[in-house]
Design an enzyme around this catalytic site. Structure first.
Site, PDB file in Angstrom:
ATOM      1  N   SER A 152      17.705  53.855  15.311  1.00  0.00           N
ATOM      2  CA  SER A 152      19.014  54.462  15.534  1.00  0.00           C
ATOM      3  C   SER A 152      19.558  54.306  16.949  1.00  0.00           C
ATOM      4  O   SER A 152      20.699  54.682  17.205  1.00  0.00           O
ATOM      5  CB  SER A 152      18.977  55.954  15.179  1.00  0.00           C
ATOM      6  OG  SER A 152      19.159  56.141  13.801  1.00  0.00           O
ATOM      7  N   LYS A 190      22.860  52.696  17.229  1.00  0.00           N
ATOM      8  CA  LYS A 190      24.097  53.455  17.090  1.00  0.00           C
ATOM      9  C   LYS A 190      24.874  53.528  18.407  1.00  0.00           C
ATOM     10  O   LYS A 190      26.079  53.806  18.409  1.00  0.00           O
ATOM     11  CB  LYS A 190      23.801  54.858  16.565  1.00  0.00           C
ATOM     12  CG  LYS A 190      23.386  54.898  15.088  1.00  0.00           C
ATOM     13  CD  LYS A 190      23.146  56.332  14.631  1.00  0.00           C
ATOM     14  CE  LYS A 190      22.951  56.432  13.124  1.00  0.00           C
ATOM     15  NZ  LYS A 190      21.622  55.997  12.682  1.00  0.00           N
ATOM     16  N   SER A 211      22.073  61.775  14.062  1.00  0.00           N
ATOM     17  CA  SER A 211      21.838  60.383  13.699  1.00  0.00           C
ATOM     18  C   SER A 211      22.227  60.131  12.248  1.00  0.00           C
ATOM     19  O   SER A 211      21.584  59.369  11.526  1.00  0.00           O
ATOM     20  CB  SER A 211      20.369  60.013  13.935  1.00  0.00           C
ATOM     21  OG  SER A 211      20.221  58.628  14.163  1.00  0.00           O
TER      22      SER A 211
END
Length: 394
Positions: A86, A89, A144
């Protein structure tokens, strides 16, 4: 990608996503003149010019840099291509954040949530509820939430369009180790990044006030339908002090990641005494709090003994903002380690992956033109990414 100048930059950057190998590699030392950020960053072993580093650093790659100057103070495997989870991101935010005003409202449909891989980490978005863009970004940064990512991606014109824009953004930032397959950070085959690139993403993002605000938010109230809300908490343990960790003094973000196969990743930034440092740690041997503990140790070193360290490289500026175009490192001479997977596994290994919190979704590989300076690329197999509270969080 959107005009000839973009295409020419892509050619100059030497991209060749279509030629991705199926085995993952660690780069051999490359010519200093052709390495993004400086030749030392492609060398094997720890790179530091100054006081001794913290002991017991187990991560497969890590990097510490000065936010203001861009000087890389120390690194290990800075350009090693690994599954980012993640932490990718951050690139999603770098790409999409400016496209919508934070007060804009969007009523979520079933189609917005239709292509989320089963088992994803979720913030809890429901069809039929109207959310502000600010709330969606809180879902991305705090929890997340892949549901929040996919809603924003659909608002942005769709997942495929967003992936293409993220790849173009990575190229503009000169993050040449990164190959984007999904906007949410799931470890789809071929999706990789590096400690160097993730640090570039964080540095670029923290120059944006909204990015900085979101990644430093500890808790927020999130819509549950009607007038009801529920509280969400940031999964960054150095920010919140969760799971037995102390909060890190001066921490301002940024993003964590986790997959059951590849382990933990984290990029953190902290300010002390007027100085801001960036640290990225990827895939330490120890699970749980290990990625945060090693990040904290590197930050402590940077604010202490590391003040006298001389730079071993630099974080480059985006091409669109006047950064000099860098050539990518020379192709690896030999695949010697797996970019993801258990330590000591062969580059072409195919052991089964036990996904704890996600599943591989649809792969959307991007093709790009080749140039004489062909990029090193290492593909990484897919495991699920998680930011879920109560499990191994991202």
């Amino acid at each position: 990608m959107r005009d000839c100048s973009r295409l020419s930059r892509r050619a100059l950057l030497g991209l060749s996503a279509a030629a991705l190998p199926l085995s993952a590699t660690t780069p051999a030392a490359a010519s200093d003149a052709h390495v993004v950020g400086g030749g030392r960053l492609a060398r094997t072993g720890i790179q530091v010019r100054g006081a001794g580093l913290p002991k017991k650093l187990t991560a497969r790659s890590w990097l510490i840099a000065d936010f203001a100057s861009g000087e890389v103070l120390a690194s290990f495997g800075a350009h090693r291509r690994l599954a980012p989870a993640s932490t990718l991101k951050m690139l999603f935010a770098d790409t999409v954040l400016k496209n919508f005003d934070r007060t804009e409202r969007h009523r979520v449909t079933d189609a917005d949530l239709a292509d989320i891989p089963a088992g994803s980490s979720l913030v809890g978005i429901k069809p039929g509820i109207t959310y502000t863009v600010e709330q969606l970004w809180q879902g991305v940064f705090l929890r997340s939430g892949n549901d929040a990512v996919h809603v924003l991606a659909h608002m942005n014109g769709g997942v495929a369009r967003t992936v293409a824009q993220m790849q173009a953004k990575a190229e503009d930032l000169q993050a040449l180790d990164t190959h984007v397959v999904s906007p949410d950070g799931f470890d789809h085959p071929g999706q990789v990044s590096s400690a160097y690139d993730l640090t570039l993403f964080a540095r670029h993002g923290l120059r944006n006030a909204d990015f900085r605000s979101y990644c430093g938010t500890r808790t927020a109230d999130f819509p549950a339908g009607g007038k009801k809300t529920f509280q969400i908490q940031n999964t960054d343990r150095l920010l919140t002090g969760a799971w037995g960790l102390d909060t890190y003094e001066g921490l301002i973000g940024v993003k964590n990641g986790y997959t059951s196969h590849a382990g933990n990743t984290f990029t953190g930034a902290a300010t002390r005494g007027g100085r801001t440092l960036l640290v990225t740690v990827m895939h330490p041997d120890s699970g749980g709090n290990g990625v945060y503990e090693e990040t904290a140790a590197l930050l402590d070193w940077g604010f202490g003994q590391g003040r006298s360290a001389r730079a071993v490289g630099s974080l480059v500026e985006p091409v669109s903002e006047g950064g000099a175009v860098s050539a990518s490192p020379a192709p690896a001479r030999k695949a010697v380690h797996a970019a993801v997977g258990a330590s000591g596994s062969s580059a072409g290994g195919s052991s089964p992956w036990h996904l704890l919190e996600g599943a591989v979704g649809t792969v959307a590989l991007l093709g790009a033109g080749a140039w004489a300076l062909r990029r090193r690329r290492a593909a990484a197999g897919g495991a699920a990414d998680s930011g879920a509270e109560g499990r191994h969080r991202g």
